[in-house]
Design a protein around this motif. Sequence first.
Motif, PDB file in Angstrom:
ATOM      1  N   ALA A   1      82.868  42.681  24.012  1.00 32.45           N
ATOM      2  CA  ALA A   1      84.295  42.931  23.761  1.00 32.45           C
ATOM      3  C   ALA A   1      85.000  41.591  23.619  1.00 32.45           C
ATOM      4  CB  ALA A   1      84.907  43.734  24.895  1.00 32.45           C
ATOM      5  N   LYS A   2      86.035  41.589  22.774  1.00 31.34           N
ATOM      6  CA  LYS A   2      86.710  40.337  22.436  1.00 31.34           C
ATOM      7  C   LYS A   2      88.108  40.294  23.015  1.00 31.34           C
ATOM      8  CE  LYS A   2      87.301  36.439  20.201  1.00 31.34           C
ATOM      9  NZ  LYS A   2      87.423  36.154  18.786  1.00 31.34           N
ATOM     10  N   LEU A   3      88.379  39.230  23.713  1.00 32.88           N
ATOM     11  CA  LEU A   3      89.714  39.010  24.272  1.00 32.88           C
ATOM     12  C   LEU A   3      90.475  38.022  23.397  1.00 32.88           C
ATOM     13  CD1 LEU A   3      92.020  38.821  26.328  1.00 32.88           C
ATOM     14  CD2 LEU A   3      90.551  37.413  27.758  1.00 32.88           C
TER      15      LEU A   3
ATOM     16  N   GLU B   1      84.514  31.226  22.978  1.00 35.72           N
ATOM     17  CA  GLU B   1      84.184  31.161  21.556  1.00 35.72           C
ATOM     18  C   GLU B   1      84.728  29.881  20.910  1.00 35.72           C
ATOM     19  OE1 GLU B   1      82.261  33.281  19.960  1.00 35.72           O
ATOM     20  OE2 GLU B   1      82.032  34.695  21.619  1.00 35.72           O
ATOM     21  N   HIS B   2      84.016  29.455  19.871  1.00 33.30           N
ATOM     22  CA  HIS B   2      84.437  28.329  19.015  1.00 33.30           C
ATOM     23  C   HIS B   2      85.127  27.219  19.810  1.00 33.30           C
ATOM     24  CE1 HIS B   2      88.033  30.783  19.196  1.00 33.30           C
ATOM     25  NE2 HIS B   2      87.677  31.596  18.237  1.00 33.30           N
ATOM     26  N   ILE B   3      84.379  26.612  20.737  1.00 32.01           N
ATOM     27  CA  ILE B   3      84.990  25.558  21.558  1.00 32.01           C
ATOM     28  C   ILE B   3      85.266  24.311  20.701  1.00 32.01           C
ATOM     29  CG2 ILE B   3      84.105  26.362  23.771  1.00 32.01           C
ATOM     30  CD1 ILE B   3      81.999  24.094  23.579  1.00 32.01           C
TER      31      ILE B   3
ATOM     32  N   THR C   1      79.513  30.850  13.775  1.00 34.13           N
ATOM     33  CA  THR C   1      80.193  30.114  12.705  1.00 34.13           C
ATOM     34  C   THR C   1      81.703  30.262  12.730  1.00 34.13           C
ATOM     35  OG1 THR C   1      80.063  31.987  11.189  1.00 34.13           O
ATOM     36  CG2 THR C   1      78.237  30.373  11.127  1.00 34.13           C
ATOM     37  N   ASP C   2      82.189  31.435  13.218  1.00 37.86           N
ATOM     38  CA  ASP C   2      83.608  31.783  13.052  1.00 37.86           C
ATOM     39  C   ASP C   2      83.985  31.791  11.567  1.00 37.86           C
ATOM     40  OD1 ASP C   2      86.142  32.607  13.791  1.00 37.86           O
ATOM     41  OD2 ASP C   2      86.868  30.591  14.241  1.00 37.86           O
ATOM     42  N   SER C   3      83.010  32.063  10.716  1.00 41.01           N
ATOM     43  CA  SER C   3      83.322  32.158   9.285  1.00 41.01           C
ATOM     44  C   SER C   3      84.402  33.228   9.112  1.00 41.01           C
ATOM     45  CB  SER C   3      82.054  32.523   8.514  1.00 41.01           C
ATOM     46  OG  SER C   3      82.371  32.682   7.142  1.00 41.01           O
TER      47      SER C   3
ATOM     48  N   PHE D   1      76.587  34.271  16.179  1.00 45.25           N
ATOM     49  CA  PHE D   1      77.226  34.979  17.297  1.00 45.25           C
ATOM     50  C   PHE D   1      78.749  35.025  17.225  1.00 45.25           C
ATOM     51  CE2 PHE D   1      72.967  34.895  18.884  1.00 45.25           C
ATOM     52  CZ  PHE D   1      72.883  36.128  19.527  1.00 45.25           C
ATOM     53  N   HIS D   2      79.324  34.675  16.071  1.00 39.78           N
ATOM     54  CA  HIS D   2      80.790  34.839  15.918  1.00 39.78           C
ATOM     55  C   HIS D   2      81.103  34.863  14.424  1.00 39.78           C
ATOM     56  CE1 HIS D   2      85.069  34.001  17.391  1.00 39.78           C
ATOM     57  NE2 HIS D   2      85.165  34.191  16.082  1.00 39.78           N
ATOM     58  N   LEU D   3      81.392  36.042  13.914  1.00 40.42           N
ATOM     59  CA  LEU D   3      81.561  36.182  12.461  1.00 40.42           C
ATOM     60  C   LEU D   3      82.681  37.169  12.140  1.00 40.42           C
ATOM     61  CD1 LEU D   3      80.413  35.677   9.555  1.00 40.42           C
ATOM     62  CD2 LEU D   3      78.999  37.711   9.930  1.00 40.42           C
ATOM     63  N   HIS D   4      83.502  36.811  11.146  1.00 37.79           N
ATOM     64  CA  HIS D   4      84.504  37.735  10.602  1.00 37.79           C
ATOM     65  C   HIS D   4      84.003  38.227   9.258  1.00 37.79           C
ATOM     66  CE1 HIS D   4      87.523  36.561  13.616  1.00 37.79           C
ATOM     67  NE2 HIS D   4      86.907  35.391  13.551  1.00 37.79           N
ATOM     68  N   LEU D   5      83.814  39.532   9.148  1.00 34.25           N
ATOM     69  CA  LEU D   5      83.287  40.095   7.891  1.00 34.25           C
ATOM     70  C   LEU D   5      84.348  40.806   7.074  1.00 34.25           C
ATOM     71  CD1 LEU D   5      79.759  41.526   8.766  1.00 34.25           C
ATOM     72  CD2 LEU D   5      80.291  39.656   7.196  1.00 34.25           C
TER      73      LEU D   5
ATOM     74  N   VAL E   1      80.007  40.738  15.103  1.00 29.73           N
ATOM     75  CA  VAL E   1      81.088  40.945  14.136  1.00 29.73           C
ATOM     76  C   VAL E   1      82.416  41.093  14.867  1.00 29.73           C
ATOM     77  CG1 VAL E   1      81.926  42.433  12.281  1.00 29.73           C
ATOM     78  CG2 VAL E   1      79.469  42.073  12.584  1.00 29.73           C
ATOM     79  N   MET E   2      83.358  40.249  14.514  1.00 25.28           N
ATOM     80  CA  MET E   2      84.661  40.267  15.187  1.00 25.28           C
ATOM     81  C   MET E   2      85.462  41.507  14.777  1.00 25.28           C
ATOM     82  SD  MET E   2      84.826  37.894  17.307  1.00 25.28           S
ATOM     83  CE  MET E   2      83.134  37.448  17.686  1.00 25.28           C
ATOM     84  N   PRO E   3      86.269  42.009  15.728  1.00 21.90           N
ATOM     85  CA  PRO E   3      86.941  43.298  15.519  1.00 21.90           C
ATOM     86  C   PRO E   3      88.382  43.176  15.047  1.00 21.90           C
ATOM     87  CG  PRO E   3      87.112  42.674  17.812  1.00 21.90           C
ATOM     88  CD  PRO E   3      86.436  41.517  17.113  1.00 21.90           C
TER      89      PRO E   3
HETATM   90 ZN    ZN Z   1      86.914  34.019  15.026  1.00 24.32          ZN
END
Ligand code: ZN
Length: 353
Positions: free
Chosen positions: A99-101, A174-176, A248-250, A13-17, A39-41
Amino acid sequence: MTEHLTLRRPDDFHLHLRDGDLLRTALPFTARQFARAVVMPNLKPPVTTWRDAAAYRERIRVALPAGVPFEPLMTCYLCDTSEPDELREGHARGVFTAAKLYPAGATTHSEYGVTSTAKIARVLEAMQEIGMPLLIHGEATDPEVDVFDREAVFIERTLQPLLSSFPALKVVLEHITTEHAVAFIDNDTSGRLAATITPQHLLLNRNAMFAGGLRPHHYCLPVLKRERHRLALRRAAISGSRSYFLGTDSAPHAATFKESACGCAGIFSAPVALEAYATVFDEEGALAHLEAFASENGSGFYGLPLNSGTVTLTRATQQVAPRIDYGNDESLVPFMASMTLPWQMVTPASSTA
Ligand code: ZN
Ligand code: NCD
């Protein structure tokens, strides 16, 4: 002792591609484990319109290895100038999942982010109305705030008032990284607040950044915290609470950008993500709760169907690659590079039905 672990196919639920060569290199690692990923924007320029997001989704689909089922769930990068109708339309068309803040200046590629939540009040109202989750990078950007306190200060100064102003808005912190965040999430009884937890924040504390010298591959944002916080995150992840799920915030960056006088933030955990989480749950004697964390809680919160199919992990020592080459003489250093993990994913050929 459990030797094999079969789980419903999980989601990230949190990925940078990223894009281009990086996308082509990073994506297969995620797609072999996860059925879907949010997918993060934060591309350059960021994904701010549903048309951008639809085009990016298409590039991701094209970059997928043949025959691998994987669904990218797209997000909108919020700016001070974001318009409610853009989000409504993107949501209605099935392009925007969330949406991402990014508070402006908080992290990698956040310079177009939001300078004050008051600026996006109309957008948040629309999201509340249509049930679209707001994903938050929860760090205060006031330069006076110590880097290790940014999450706690954000919760107090920004998140708390935002939740009061929008009482039905669904929010993922996200990613606490701190016990403050865990206490805040645990305190919520409404069910509209949840959090993702990364593998690095479960496995490492801040000492890892300075072990024998400066370790750029252990630098991410929010930054690793002290041991007390890592232990609180572990308790939260394994608790079975539906408010916590896998993200993951990969965040792959070329090694040259990380191994630099001003190294950028981001840990590329995709190659070992599920095995890293399994290691944590195993160490805590909580393997029975891994499936909820990895494969159920997130889809429950987002209102998505559960995945079909399974993945299997086996208890077998794996040596993590030191580097992964890509593009023109570039490489990525994966999370846990050159180290061993006690779990290994079985090739997914049998598990993608
Ligand atoms: Zn991230
Ligand atoms: C992310 C990136 O590189 O895009 N970096 C990171 O350290 N997590 C951005 C982010 O999620 O903060």
